[in-house]
Structures are given as C-alpha cells and as structure tokens.
Design a protein around this motif. Structure first.
Motif, PDB file in Angstrom:
ATOM      1  N   ARG A   1      64.809  14.251  19.552  1.00 29.95           N
ATOM      2  CA  ARG A   1      66.124  14.870  19.614  1.00 29.95           C
ATOM      3  C   ARG A   1      66.725  14.715  21.005  1.00 29.95           C
ATOM      4  O   ARG A   1      67.933  14.775  21.181  1.00 29.95           O
ATOM      5  N   CYS A   2      65.876  14.526  21.973  1.00 30.43           N
ATOM      6  CA  CYS A   2      66.305  14.466  23.368  1.00 30.43           C
ATOM      7  C   CYS A   2      67.309  13.340  23.583  1.00 30.43           C
ATOM      8  O   CYS A   2      67.161  12.252  23.052  1.00 30.43           O
ATOM      9  N   VAL A   3      68.341  13.628  24.375  1.00 34.97           N
ATOM     10  CA  VAL A   3      69.326  12.614  24.683  1.00 34.97           C
ATOM     11  C   VAL A   3      69.251  12.196  26.144  1.00 34.97           C
ATOM     12  O   VAL A   3      70.153  11.566  26.663  1.00 34.97           O
ATOM     13  N   ALA A   4      68.167  12.569  26.794  1.00 38.86           N
ATOM     14  CA  ALA A   4      67.940  12.167  28.182  1.00 38.86           C
ATOM     15  C   ALA A   4      69.085  12.567  29.100  1.00 38.86           C
ATOM     16  O   ALA A   4      69.548  11.786  29.911  1.00 38.86           O
ATOM     17  N   CYS A   5      69.530  13.819  28.942  1.00 38.94           N
ATOM     18  CA  CYS A   5      70.641  14.266  29.776  1.00 38.94           C
ATOM     19  C   CYS A   5      70.168  14.696  31.156  1.00 38.94           C
ATOM     20  O   CYS A   5      70.972  14.887  32.051  1.00 38.94           O
ATOM     21  N   LEU A   6      68.868  14.871  31.311  1.00 41.58           N
ATOM     22  CA  LEU A   6      68.266  15.301  32.572  1.00 41.58           C
ATOM     23  C   LEU A   6      68.602  16.735  32.964  1.00 41.58           C
ATOM     24  O   LEU A   6      68.394  17.136  34.104  1.00 41.58           O
ATOM     25  N   CYS A   7      69.152  17.509  32.039  1.00 48.62           N
ATOM     26  CA  CYS A   7      69.425  18.904  32.367  1.00 48.62           C
ATOM     27  C   CYS A   7      68.124  19.634  32.655  1.00 48.62           C
ATOM     28  O   CYS A   7      68.040  20.428  33.590  1.00 48.62           O
ATOM     29  N   CYS A   8      67.104  19.359  31.844  1.00 45.07           N
ATOM     30  CA  CYS A   8      65.824  20.040  32.058  1.00 45.07           C
ATOM     31  C   CYS A   8      65.270  19.659  33.417  1.00 45.07           C
ATOM     32  O   CYS A   8      64.802  20.504  34.170  1.00 45.07           O
ATOM     33  N   SER A   9      65.325  18.394  33.729  1.00 49.44           N
ATOM     34  CA  SER A   9      64.724  17.986  34.988  1.00 49.44           C
ATOM     35  C   SER A   9      65.552  18.501  36.162  1.00 49.44           C
ATOM     36  O   SER A   9      65.027  18.717  37.247  1.00 49.44           O
TER      37      SER A   9
ATOM     38  N   ALA B   1      67.599  25.182  29.692  1.00 49.00           N
ATOM     39  CA  ALA B   1      68.631  24.244  30.131  1.00 49.00           C
ATOM     40  C   ALA B   1      68.992  23.240  29.051  1.00 49.00           C
ATOM     41  O   ALA B   1      70.101  22.708  29.044  1.00 49.00           O
ATOM     42  N   CYS B   2      68.103  22.991  28.141  1.00 48.40           N
ATOM     43  CA  CYS B   2      68.326  21.894  27.193  1.00 48.40           C
ATOM     44  C   CYS B   2      69.509  22.207  26.279  1.00 48.40           C
ATOM     45  O   CYS B   2      69.514  23.212  25.586  1.00 48.40           O
ATOM     46  N   PRO B   3      70.522  21.354  26.253  1.00 49.11           N
ATOM     47  CA  PRO B   3      71.675  21.609  25.389  1.00 49.11           C
ATOM     48  C   PRO B   3      71.414  21.181  23.950  1.00 49.11           C
ATOM     49  O   PRO B   3      72.267  21.381  23.095  1.00 49.11           O
ATOM     50  N   CYS B   4      70.274  20.599  23.672  1.00 56.14           N
ATOM     51  CA  CYS B   4      70.047  19.989  22.365  1.00 56.14           C
ATOM     52  C   CYS B   4      68.878  20.598  21.614  1.00 56.14           C
ATOM     53  O   CYS B   4      68.525  20.074  20.565  1.00 56.14           O
ATOM     54  N   ASP B   5      68.247  21.638  22.128  1.00 59.10           N
ATOM     55  CA  ASP B   5      67.035  22.143  21.503  1.00 59.10           C
ATOM     56  C   ASP B   5      66.006  21.025  21.373  1.00 59.10           C
ATOM     57  O   ASP B   5      65.306  20.912  20.374  1.00 59.10           O
ATOM     58  N   ALA B   6      65.962  20.184  22.382  1.00 57.65           N
ATOM     59  CA  ALA B   6      65.064  19.036  22.301  1.00 57.65           C
ATOM     60  C   ALA B   6      63.710  19.342  22.903  1.00 57.65           C
ATOM     61  O   ALA B   6      62.722  18.695  22.575  1.00 57.65           O
ATOM     62  N   ILE B   7      63.654  20.327  23.772  1.00 62.09           N
ATOM     63  CA  ILE B   7      62.378  20.636  24.401  1.00 62.09           C
ATOM     64  C   ILE B   7      62.066  22.094  24.131  1.00 62.09           C
ATOM     65  O   ILE B   7      62.948  22.953  24.201  1.00 62.09           O
ATOM     66  N   ARG B   8      60.837  22.350  23.748  1.00 59.44           N
ATOM     67  CA  ARG B   8      60.440  23.721  23.437  1.00 59.44           C
ATOM     68  C   ARG B   8      59.065  23.985  24.012  1.00 59.44           C
ATOM     69  O   ARG B   8      58.296  23.067  24.257  1.00 59.44           O
TER      70      ARG B   8
ATOM     71  N   LYS C   1      61.532   6.909  28.904  1.00 61.73           N
ATOM     72  CA  LYS C   1      60.314   7.564  29.383  1.00 61.73           C
ATOM     73  C   LYS C   1      60.628   9.038  29.483  1.00 61.73           C
ATOM     74  O   LYS C   1      61.723   9.416  29.916  1.00 61.73           O
ATOM     75  N   PHE C   2      59.681   9.850  29.086  1.00 61.93           N
ATOM     76  CA  PHE C   2      59.837  11.295  29.257  1.00 61.93           C
ATOM     77  C   PHE C   2      58.472  11.810  29.656  1.00 61.93           C
ATOM     78  O   PHE C   2      57.551  11.814  28.865  1.00 61.93           O
ATOM     79  N   VAL C   3      58.337  12.173  30.901  1.00 66.42           N
ATOM     80  CA  VAL C   3      57.023  12.527  31.420  1.00 66.42           C
ATOM     81  C   VAL C   3      57.074  13.919  32.027  1.00 66.42           C
ATOM     82  O   VAL C   3      57.976  14.234  32.794  1.00 66.42           O
TER      83      VAL C   3
ATOM     84  N   TYR D   1      60.125  13.857  34.568  1.00 69.15           N
ATOM     85  CA  TYR D   1      60.688  12.555  34.914  1.00 69.15           C
ATOM     86  C   TYR D   1      61.220  11.909  33.647  1.00 69.15           C
ATOM     87  O   TYR D   1      60.505  11.789  32.659  1.00 69.15           O
ATOM     88  N   ILE D   2      62.482  11.507  33.661  1.00 68.94           N
ATOM     89  CA  ILE D   2      63.096  10.931  32.465  1.00 68.94           C
ATOM     90  C   ILE D   2      63.802   9.640  32.852  1.00 68.94           C
ATOM     91  O   ILE D   2      64.442   9.567  33.902  1.00 68.94           O
ATOM     92  N   GLU D   3      63.657   8.648  32.006  1.00 68.39           N
ATOM     93  CA  GLU D   3      64.452   7.444  32.173  1.00 68.39           C
ATOM     94  C   GLU D   3      65.313   7.303  30.937  1.00 68.39           C
ATOM     95  O   GLU D   3      64.807   7.245  29.818  1.00 68.39           O
TER      96      GLU D   3
ATOM     97  N   ARG E   1      56.812  20.699  23.960  1.00 65.28           N
ATOM     98  CA  ARG E   1      56.875  19.668  22.920  1.00 65.28           C
ATOM     99  C   ARG E   1      58.301  19.174  22.873  1.00 65.28           C
ATOM    100  O   ARG E   1      59.244  19.896  23.238  1.00 65.28           O
ATOM    101  N   LEU E   2      58.475  17.941  22.407  1.00 64.32           N
ATOM    102  CA  LEU E   2      59.807  17.393  22.193  1.00 64.32           C
ATOM    103  C   LEU E   2      60.069  17.456  20.700  1.00 64.32           C
ATOM    104  O   LEU E   2      59.238  17.028  19.889  1.00 64.32           O
ATOM    105  N   THR E   3      61.215  18.000  20.323  1.00 66.46           N
ATOM    106  CA  THR E   3      61.491  18.153  18.898  1.00 66.46           C
ATOM    107  C   THR E   3      61.944  16.831  18.300  1.00 66.46           C
ATOM    108  O   THR E   3      62.366  15.911  19.003  1.00 66.46           O
TER     109      THR E   3
END
Ligand code: SF4
Ligand code: SF4
Ligand code: SF4
Ligand code: SF4
Ligand code: FES
Lengths: 220, 500, 542
Positions: free
Chosen positions: A101-109, A156-163, A139-141, A118-120, A91-93
């Motif tokens: 919360r996601c900042v699309a840093c692509l760390c997760c990807s 990897a997420c620096p923002c607690d954006a993905i759980r 986009k966050f797929v 896949y993130i744009e 889930r995305l917080t």
C-alpha cells in the motif's frame, strides 16, 4: 553545631552543614549480632520461597504480580498477554492485489526520530494501471535495532501503509544485520489477528467506483 | 608400601577428590538457586537435555554441565603482552592447593576391614554374631586367627609383634613396620595422607592460594588485574595470620595438630565449637575471607576493578579459578567441620552403635554393625560440610562488600587481637582445669554429655521441622498480597473519611 | 515617490506597477497562483483578490448580496464591496488596499481555495511539489477545512509526457497558465496551451510537437503546484530534506544565479533552481544549466591517483601531494601551469600565485571547454563560466591557449605541468601528444582529458562543495557558497594548492576561504569592475 574538626581542612570556611557521624551501639559495632539479623532475613525468604517452590504454590505472576514470594514471569514459557494497541515490529500493509500500500512518500521516515527508515521511491512502469497514479517503494528498510518503537511512523503515514499491530516484539538476534528488515520481510508480517490488508479504502483506476476518465474525444 | 595400601590410597583419593569436585559443581548450582530463593527469584531452570523425547531440566542441576561445556569450548584468550607461561600457570596454582588440602582430613573413623559386618568396640572387642534385637555376646579377642594387635580398636593381621598396641608405624599408616612380615591390612585410616604435621600442612597449602591470585594479577598485563592481584595478596596474607592464630586455642585444648586426633577428641568429649566458640567464629570469618567471596570479594570488586585478577581470563582458565573458589568453600567447610564441628562424629554415635548416656546413666543403647557405623559417619561428615557450605552461601548473599580499609581493620585490629586473647584465655582455663580435681572434671564430662544431648535434639528438631514444614501440611499456604492489602487499607481510609 | 496603503502599511510604487508587484517588491506577499513577477498578467486564479477603498478618482463597486444572519437563522439582504485582483489593478497614489485585514478577502480566498481543491486528487504523498506547494501553503493559511465534496473527483490524465524532460499531471493542474505564458513570452516557443473549460480544463502540447528547447524545465519551476514535474528530479527526493545555499550556475559565461539544493545527509545535489537576479538572469535558467547539478556526482575524482594508464593506482592524498611535489622539484625552471575557465577565481589565483611567486613560472595557459549554442535569452556561446576570472586570478594577464603548448614541450623548455580542472577542449593531436609527454599534475573535480593524461591527480571539491566566485561575461564577480561537504577525499582547490606549496617548502598558509580572498586582494592591484547590483544579490543570503 559543627562537629569537632579533624586535620587542617578549613571546615569553618566551607559553607555547609557537617553531617554527624551516626551513633552505633556495641552490638552494631560487634558485627555478629547484626550479621545474624541480616542472615535471619535472608533465611526467612529462603525457606518461604523454597517451600513454595517445593510445594508448587508460587503466586501467579500474571494475575497476582504484586504478591509476596516469587512472582517472576518465566518468559518464553509464560507470556504476559499484550494489549491490543501494543506497538510491535512494523508491517507494511497490502492492497487487494498483494502489492504494498505504501506510496513511498517518506512521511514516516521524516517523522521518525531515530531516522531508521530508509526508502527509495520508484515509479510504476508505463503499462501499469497505477502509472502516474501512485509510486511504490523500491526499497523499504527499517533498522529495528535503531527503532525506538515510538509509533510516529504509523501516525505519519497518510495511507495506512505501515502498522505496528503485529504483536511481535523485537526478537533478540545474533548480529546487527538481522535487525534490518527489508520490504519483503515487512510485507510478510501480519497483524495479531492475522490481517495483512490495509484499511484505507481508495478507489483505484480499474475499480468500479473509480470515476471514468471523461475525455471528450476528438476535441482540441 | 604394599599393593593393597596403594590401592586403598587411590580409593581414598578418589573419594575425597570426587566428593570435593562434585560438591564444587553442585555449589555453583546452589549459589544460583539459593541466591534466587533468598531474593524472591526463580533461579536457574533452563538448561535442559532431551532423553528419549523427554525434556529433562532437573531444577537447573544441569547448569554445571552446561557451564563446563561452555568453558571448554570458549576462546582461551591470552592478552598479547601477557606473560604467557605465568598466565597459564596461575589458574593451576589456584586450583591445586584447595584440592589437596583435604588429604589430611579424616572422613570416617578407622575402618576395620575384616569386621565390617560385626560390631566393633572401642577397645577392639568384636561381637561377631550380632543381631539387631538380640543381646550380644562379648568376644574379647580378635576373631581372626593369629591377629592379636589392635589399632584404634581394629584387628591387624600379620603384624605379629604381640603386645605393642600403639605401634607408631602401624598406627599411622595401617601397615606393618618394616621389620615385621607384611600381611593383610586390617585397619584403614580414612584419610588420604596420614602424617604428623596435620593442620600445618593445611596452612602451608592454603598459603599457596595467594601465589595463584597474585601471579594471575601480575601476568595479565592489565592494571585492574594487577590491583586485584595486589588486593588478593594483602588480603590473604592478613587473614592467614588471624586464621592460624585462631585455631591455636583449639590445638591447645585437643593437645594435637593431627586432624584425626582432633576429631577423635571431639567424639570422646564434645564438639570443638562448644569449647572454642570464639575460635570458631574467628576461623569461620577468616576462612570466608580466604575464599575471596563477599563480603570479602575485594580482589574481584567488580564495581571498582572490573573483575580484579580474573579480568583477562576466559574459557577453562577462568573456569579453574572459579572451580578453585568453590573448592575452597568446600575445603574450608571441611576444615571447620573437622576442627570445630566434630568431624565425622555425631552425638552418641560410637564405634559400636548408638549409646545415649549422660554420665554413667545409659538411657538407650543399640549396637550397629561396623560398616553401617562407618557409612553413617561418612554421611555425617559430608552432610556437615554441605550444611556449612550452605551457610557460607548465606553469608555471601547477605552481607555487602567491605571497604578496603575496613577489611584491613577487621583483619588486623579485630580478628588478630581476638585470636590472641583467645589463646591467652584458653591457656588460663586449661591450667585452671588441670588444677581442679577429678570430681570436677567428671562433672564437666556430664555437662559435655548434656551438650551432646542438646545438639542431638537440635539436629533432630531441625530435620523434623524441615520435613514437616515442607511436605507435611497439605493446607495451601496463605499468601499475603501486599499490594491488595495496601490498596484495601487506602480504600478504608477513604471510606472512613467519607463517613466522618 | 507615490505610494499606496496596504493593510495600513505605506508601500511605494513606480508608475504602471500593479498592487501585487509593488507589494512583492516591498516584501509583502499577497496570496496568488497565476501571477509571476517575470510573466504577463492573466488574472485567472482569483486568489489575489483584495478590497480597494473608493478614492476621489476611483469609485468602489458594491454588490447586493444575501448574507447569513445568525440571530434570525436566515439569509438577509446585505451589501459587500466587490473585490478586485491585486495582480491586475494598477497602483494609484493614495490607494487604500485591504488584504489580510479584510474579512471579505479572507472569505474569498477560502472559497477560491476550496474550489481549486474540489477536483484535486490531493496526491501529496506521491507529489514532488509537496512541501513547497502553494496549494498546501494556502490551504493551511486560508482554508483549513476538510473537503466537503464526498463524490469521487473528476479524473483526468496523469503522468503525461510533455517531452523528454517534463511530465504533466492534469488532475493536479489548477490551470493558472503560467507555463503557457512562460513558453510564450520567455522561451518564445508557444508550444503549450490550454483547452476545455471549468473542471475539464487542462494544458496540452501543440499537436505534433513536443515540449522542447533549452528552457523546458523552467515550466516546472513556474508551476505553483505539482502538475508539472521534471523527469530529472521526479521521485528523487522530498524537498523538506533539502537544504539550500546561494550558488552560481557553472554552465556558461552568463553565470545565472541559483539556489543549490542539497541533501546534507548524503551530499547529493538533486537539483538547481534559479535565484532572482534582475541584472543577470532575472528569474530563469536554461535546462543545461539546471542539469549542471549532475557534475557534482558524475565522473568525479574522489580520490588521489598516481601514475598513468594501466599503472595508475589510488593513493592517499598525502602520498599524491608528495609525488606531485617531487615532480616539481625534479624539474626546476621547466614548470608551466594551466589555469581553468571552469574553476573559481580563487583557485586560479592560488595556482597563479604559487607558480609566479614561488616557482618562477613564465608560461601560463588556459584550459577551456568548447562553445555551445548560445541564444539571446540567457545562454552565452561560451560554455566556460569563468574565463575572465582565470585571467583575473593570473593578475589580468593574457593566457595562452593549450594549442601553444606543443612547441615548448617538444623543445624541453617545459616538462612539468600543473593543471587546474579536468575538463578541456583538446581536439588536435599535437596538443594531446604534448600533454602526454609532459608530466601533468591535475587538480580536478571531474575526470576529463586533462586527468586522462595526468601523472598525479589530486581530488578537488566541485563548485557545489566549496566557496568561490566566478566573473561572468558582464565582468561581474559573483560569489557562490559551499553546500554539502566535499565528497570522498576531495578538498577545495586553493586548499590543495596551499598544501602542495607547503610540501614544496613554500610559505603559503591559507586556512580558510577568507584568507585566500585577503591574499587575492593584496596581490592583485585593480579590482575588476564590479556590478554593484548583481554583487549584492549574489552575496550569500545569510
Ligand atoms: S516506531 Fe518510531 S523510531 Fe520506530 S520506525 Fe517508527 S517512527 Fe521510527
Ligand atoms: S509507509 Fe506510509 S508514510 Fe511511509 S513511505 Fe509508505 S506511504 Fe509514506
Ligand atoms: S499539487 Fe500540491 S496539493 Fe496537489 S498533490 Fe501536489 S503537493 Fe499536494
Ligand atoms: S501546469 Fe502548472 S503552471 Fe501550467 S497551468 Fe497547470 S498549474 Fe499552472
Ligand atoms: S494571481 Fe491574481 S488572479 Fe491569479
């Protein structure tokens, strides 16, 4: 001792030990008694289990999973409780205002070993309070079919954006595209406890604890 | 052919086909449920229908219906290069023979249509005012006016050729000969076709099973299918030989190839399995091999040739093969019952009721009206088939598949010689038996009665055991927890080690 | 040659060089922010501090300090050498310098790093610099401790637009003034400056002006952190996904050396960066040169086409090759070729070789694009990277301009044209008419006037996708390497020509770039005068 040789195969030239033919008794060779023994085994199971079934005395598959008898968990009707740290679908917080919360840093990807994220990245517009301060995923797929549920993205997420605390395991769907979870789908998921917010507090521009932008006016 | 005979034939066909088709459907459920019970699984239990808001699952008995729905609605795929005609013909060819084989198997004794409520004796004596507790009055004549003929102890009305009891036409067809005025039929033979070839007919049709499988294998345009078809052909041919020869001994003992007469012989003496035990085992083995199921499922051998001749079949065509396979189980069981397990006979159940007697000593006697006897016989026949099917399932789920060479060796080098030896041995014993005096033969009759007694006791005991074991005790069964036991003993070992 | 000793290693220097320059030339890096080899020395970041031992001519400064004593659990008076910025101290023969080996230096670096990060937003997740940021690198190598400051940082303006190309983030800026010095010294347009002091320091644009000109994007390149980012690359990619190959800018005749950054997964080329070559472009590039990366994506001919105007339709490359071969076969002796000043020397050689050797072509033309505004920093007036290469490929013959095409076409001496490249500067109507009348076969990576008039289009790889070389205005041959796979159906230009030759039944069997190079070496007598220094620097890094 090597066994007597059959045919012209050069056994003596081949390194190795001949495996002796197992000895068999007449009753074994005669099939019938051995078959009877075998059927006796299956019959024992059959009668025991049928009896337990008829009388409703099956062991509890969750409490007593190792006992004898039928300990099958009848899945959609019965469910094993998942541990708290079970990695379910992602889930995305949310932030307080419901935006991702996601900042699309692509760390997760980057961390993802299955390369299924896949993130744009996009920039908040000039008027937005977060303009220049954050960016967001246009986009966050996640391809949940390709995902191996390793949880590296969460680490990897620096923002607690993905759980992955939804407690939802990947559902079997009819077609591949149903496994492709988009941004809205991921934002709609909640944790097992029903939470959607992130837990990585950060002062944001309009917040009270966000320090004032001290511009010394008129100074050049 | 009279109208009534046609109607009766149709009714009999409906009974046999209805039974066998439904049994095969139930067998598909049984196969799943039984294997589950044998393997500590739950088995089918999810097919459900909703009736008035109630969800009904019926222990998975709805699976055959769901299967049928699925098979009828699935795509019927024919490979592009397949022979379309033969590809479609093959399932029919493999479904049809097992369906009609049972035409010659009698499922009850001859039915005396006009004496249903009366006690009918072997010699045609009818006790008309039968009462359960009272004694009965012998009326050594047909109660119907003008009926003097008896067929298998039944009155035949309208065949006025007096004095001819065993008239071939009437006997075999339950109708009057052509030169006799047609009338009502009093005696109904409870088998669909009533003709002399008997078991030969059975073998003739069973042999056609090969055709279906090998045509399927050939016409599918698939190498795995072809191999499956070849395997099926050679396997069926091999085991048909053993199967045919295995019952020669039984034929010699019974002195007939008609199945109804074989059954009657067993009712008068003992079940065939006791006089021909080796033949029984050989026939059983060969029959299982004929059904192409484990341990003889090489034609389908999924680990080697995917699904053999079934690879290219889908939808109801596959369903027909599948049904044919289960019907074959039922038919082979029916044949085993008719030839070796007494057919519709139960020990001491005679035409006039139950007579428990050993030799001349009558232990207990109870007359039962004809209709009840017939129903009990039918129940016994179909019940025995069911039990044999159940047993065949055990064999299928217990034994692993043979290797192909083992299969061939078993067929040609074990079953066939054993069958031949059985024929030889039977011949020797029969000749020896004929040479003995009547006294010895009578004594053997007493032995047979004891065997019947033992059979009856065994059957009763098993039934009681099942009923009591399943429903009797209310004490909860003690479950052994293997894991805990192991854990406990490990703990004990540690404790002991610490103590020493 | 005089030398210094850096961490026990002998390092030669030339008179006037600073310690950090000498070390840089010798391949030893001393951590630094504000020093840049191409800029003047500011010595304001203090990251490059080193310990320099006393020499007979140079005494060492020693400071009285209070040092923490572990045993006494108290500060005790002590002495410690005063550290000096390596970027400012000139080398003297025999100087003994300690950088990584001195605990004092490590200590100093750690503290400098901590100070720089004190009010830093640590925006790394959204910062385009992440992955190639000196703050990140030096935190990892020198600092490695969590932030000790607990208060909210001092916030400063973010996403300030400095012009049409550059966005500035004051929070991330470490005020090293590299950008200021670049605009001042290299771009010769002192439009940036610094204001305020200490925590409040930031860079700003002169009031009433924008950051503009031909060299704005270089400030992003010189910025050691993510304070300056280009709008072109902003949020486009994460740098760790990018691979790089050495390449040459196809923007003008200067031939700046570049690093071509590409995403191997998608084949995209999101940016070009200058590659150090002191003989050609030193450390710099111009904006238009950087933006040539767009040519890899924009207006590409990804598939083969046959037909003109409305009748044009996409076909398989083989079908297009066959159609082209048919056109050539149908007009024996009436074929001319158009070489391209935009494509590599090898492609030009391949076309000239095919034409002269196998098709007996006499007429060789050259397509070139129009000039742009050059200057005396880097840019040449000629916006064609390879005019000399085209001539060289044709065997150093002179090539006629396209305007001379009209006459022979009108006179039916030429009816089929084989053109390399799609771009050309065709202004006069007669030339356009001539192109329209002749049957044109275009081997092009991008759409342009030539493909517009083409009967057959064969898709060629762009400069990023194939190996090749340009000969720049100095006459230096500079090699560039293939990055991503050729997009769509495209193939290297020489490869298409070799295939076309085989369709025509001519024996050209080049399989690889090296085959073409070998054929070129054999066919062309006198090699172009090479500039050894730049040639060496231009060779692929591997
Ligand atoms: S759980 Fe692992 S595989 Fe799945 S998205 Fe996250 S990093 Fe990728
Ligand atoms: S989910 Fe986290 S790691 Fe992934 S892009 Fe968003 S902020 Fe970065
Ligand atoms: S400038 Fe460097 S340290 Fe600062 S946010 Fe960007 S990447 Fe991170
Ligand atoms: S913007 Fe970058 S180059 Fe300019 S002073 Fe700040 S950190 Fe240095
Ligand atoms: S690099 Fe020397 S002080 Fe900045």
């Amino acid at each position: 001792m090597p066994q007597p040789l059959v045919g012209s195969f050069p056994y003596d030239k081949v390194k190795g030990t001949a495996v002796p033919k197992p000895t068999r008794t007449a009753s074994e060779q005669g099939y019938v008694s051995e078959i009877t023994k075998g059927i006796a085994v299956t019959m024992t199971h059959f009668f025991k289990n049928t009896r337990a079934m008829v009388r409703g005395e099956r062991p509890d598959p969750v409490v007593d999973p190792m006992s004898e008898g039928i300990t099958t968990l009848e899945y959609p009707d019965q469910k094993r409780p998942y541990p708290e740290r079970f990695r379910g679908v992602h889930r995305l917080t949310h932030r307080d205002d419901g935006s991702p919360r996601c900042v699309a840093c692509l760390c997760c990807s980057t961390a993802c070993p299955a390369q299924c994220i896949y993130i744009e990245a996009g920039e908040y517009g000039g008027k937005d309070k977060r303009h220049g301060y954050e960016r967001y995923p246009v986009k966050f797929v996640i391809d949940e079919l390709r995902c191996i549920f390793c949880g590296y993205c969460v680490e990897a997420c620096p923002c607690d954006a993905i759980r992955m605390d939804t407690g939802v395991h990947p559902v079997p769907y009819d077609s591949r595209d149903q496994f492709i979870y988009g941004k809205n789908m991921l934002l709609a998921m909640a944790s097992q406890a029903g939470k959607q917010k992130h837990e990585n507090p950060r002062a944001e521009p309009p917040d009270a604890d966000y320090g004032p932008i001290e511009r010394l006016a008129g100074h050049h | 052919m009279t109208l009534s005979s046609i109607i009766w034939t149709v009714v009999k066909i409906l009974i046999v086909v209805g039974f066998i088709v439904n049994l095969s459907a139930i067998l598909t459920w049984m196969e799943r449920r039984q294997s589950a019970m044998m393997q500590d699984r739950v088995g089918p239990n999810r097919a459900e229908i909703t009736v008035f808001g109630y969800k009904i699952r019926l222990f998975g008995l709805l699976y055959p219906i769901a299967d049928a729905v699925k098979m009828f609605t699935k795509e019927d795929f024919i490979p592009p290069n397949a022979d379309k005609v033969l590809h479609s013909l093959a399932p029919m060819l493999s479904l049809f023979p097992p369906l009609v084989v049972l035409g010659v198997v009698p499922f009850t004794d001859t039915l005396c249509l006009d004496n249903l409520h009366e006690v009918v004796q072997k010699n045609g004596v009818v006790a008309s005012n039968w009462h359960f507790f009272s004694s009965w009055i012998e009326q050594p004549s047909c109660s119907l006016p003008g009926a003097k003929n008896f067929i298998d102890g039944c009155c035949v009305i309208g065949c006025q050729t007096a004095g001819v009891v065993h008239q071939p036409w009437a006997e075999h067809f339950g109708t009057c000969p052509a030169n006799v005025a047609p009338g009502m039929i009093g005696a109904i033979h409870m088998q669909v076709i009533d003709f002399n070839p008997g078991v030969l007919y059975v073998f003739a049709l069973a042999g056609m099973g090969i055709v279906g499988a090998s045509i399927a294998g050939w016409s599918s345009d698939n190498k795995f299918s072809l191999m499956g078809g070849l395997r099926a052909a050679s396997q069926l041919v091999s085991y048909e030989v053993a199967m045919g020869l295995s019952i020669v001994g039984a034929i010699m003992v019974y002195g007939t190839i008609r199945l109804d007469e074989m059954t009657r012989w067993q009712g008068d003496h003992v079940w065939g399995v006791f006089v021909q035990p080796l033949a029984f085992i050989l026939f059983l083995t060969a029959a299982i091999a004929e059904t192409k199921r484990a341990p003889f499922d090489l034609p389908e051998g999924e680990s080697e040739i995917v699904a053999g001749y079934l690879v290219e079949y889908s939808g109801m065509k596959f369903g027909m093969f599948y049904m044919g396979e289960f019907i074959e189980i039922a038919t082979s069981s029916a044949l085993l019952v008719a030839i070796f397990l007494g057919g519709y006979n139960m020990p001491f159940l005679h035409r006039d009721g139950i007579t428990i007697a050993v030799g001349d000593a009558v232990v207990w006697k109870q007359h039962i009206p004809h209709i009840l006897v017939i129903l009990m016989q039918a129940g016994a026949f179909f019940g025995k088939i069911f039990v044999l099917c159940w047993f065949q399932m055990f064999v299928r789920w217990t034994l692993p598949r043979f290797r192909y060479d083992q299969l061939m060796k078993l067929g040609w080098r074990m079953l066939l010689p054993a069958a031949l030896a059985n024929i030889f041995l039977t011949g020797v014993i029969l000749i020896a038996f004929d040479r003995t005096g009547t006294e010895f033969q009578e004594r053997m009759g007493v032995v047979g009665d004891f065997v019947n007694l033992a059979t009856a006791i065994a059957i009763t005991f098993v039934q009681l055991w099942i009923v009591i074991g399943f429903f009797g005790s209310t004490q909860p069964a003690i479950r052994r927890n293997a894991f805990n036991k192991r854990a406990r003993s490990a703990g004990e070992i540690v404790e002991k080690a610490l103590a020493s | 040659m005089p030398s210094i000793k850096l961490d026990g290693k002998e390092i030669p220097f030339e008179k006037g060089e600073t310690i950090i320059t000498a070390a840089h030339k010798a391949g030893v890096e001393i951590p630094h922010y504000c020093w840049h080899p191409g800029l003047s020395v500011a010595a304001n970041c203090r990251m490059c501090l080193v310990e320099i031992d006393a020499t007979p001519t140079r005494r060492q400064l020693v400071l009285d300090v209070l040092a923490w004593d572990e045993k006494k659990q108290d500060y005790v008076p002590g002495r410690k050498p005063k550290l000096e910025p390596a970027c400012q101290v000139e080398c003297i023969d025999g100087l003994v310098v300690k950088s990584d080996t001195s605990p004092n230096v490590s200590d100093a670096r750690k503290h400098v790093q901590e100070f720089l990060l004190l009010n830093h937003p640590v925006d790394c997740p959204i910062c385009d610099q992440a992955g190639e940021c000196k703050l990140q690198d030096y935190w990892l190598s020198e600092d490695k401790q969590p932030k000790r400051k607990t208060e909210e940082i001092l916030h400063k303006p973010k996403a300030v637009e400095f012009g049409d190309t550059i966005v500035y983030d004051a929070e991330r800026c470490i005020v090293c003034t590299r950008c200021v010095r670049f605009m001042d010294e290299i771009a010769k347009d002192p439009v940036l400056d610094k204001r305020e002091r200490g925590n409040l320091g930031e860079i700003f644009v002169s009031p009433g002006r924008k950051l503009e000109g031909h060299y704005t994007m270089m400030v992003d390149e010189v910025c050691p952190v993510g304070a300056l980012t280009t709008k072109d690359f902003r949020f486009k990619a994460r740098v760790w996904f990018l691979k790089k190959v050495p390449s040459i800018c196809p923007g003008c005749a200067t031939g700046c050396n570049t690093w071509l950054d590409y995403d191997a997964r998608t084949g995209e080329v999101p940016r070009l960066r200058p590659r150090e070559n002191l003989a050609v472009n030193k450390y710099w590039m111009c904006d238009d040169g950087i933006l040539t990366h767009r040519r890899v994506q924009e207006k590409r001919t990804l598939h083969a086409y046959v037909g003109k105007g409305k009748a044009r339709k996409e076909v398989s490359p083989i079908a297009a090759l066959k159609a082209a071969a048919q056109l050539i076969k149908d007009a024996p002796g009436k074929v001319a070729i158009i070489l391209s000043a935009q494509r590599s020397t090898e492609d030009n050689f391949a076309l000239a070789y095919l034409a002269k050797k196998h098709l007996d072509v006499k007429e060789l033309f050259l397509a070139r694009v129009g000039d742009w505004d050059g200057d005396d920093i880097l840019r040449d007036n000629d916006a064609n990277p390879n005019v000399r290469g085209a001539q060289r490929g044709a065997g150093d013959t002179s090539l006629s301009p396209l305007s001379e095409l009209a006459e022979p076409v009108a006179g039916q001496q030429i009816s089929v044209l084989i053109a390399l490249g799609g771009e050309a500067d065709i202004s006069d109507a007669t030339t356009v008419g001539a192109l329209g009348r002749a049957k044109l076969i275009a081997i092009a990576a991008n759409h342009g006037p030539l493909t517009e008039n083409a009967e057959v289009i064969l898709p060629a790889a762009s400069f990023a996708e194939q190996d090749g070389s340009f000969i720049n205005r100095q006459g230096t041959e500079q090699r560039f390497s293939a990055g991503p796979e050729p997009a769509g159906d495209s193939l290297a230009g020489w490869d298409i020509l070799a295939r076309l030759a085989r369709q025509l039944g001519k024996p050209i069997d080049w399989k690889s770039f090296l085959d073409v190079r070998a054929a070129m070496k054999a066919a062309l007598p006198s090699p172009a005068a090479a500039n050894p220094e730049s040639a060496a620097a231009a060779a692929p890094a591997e």
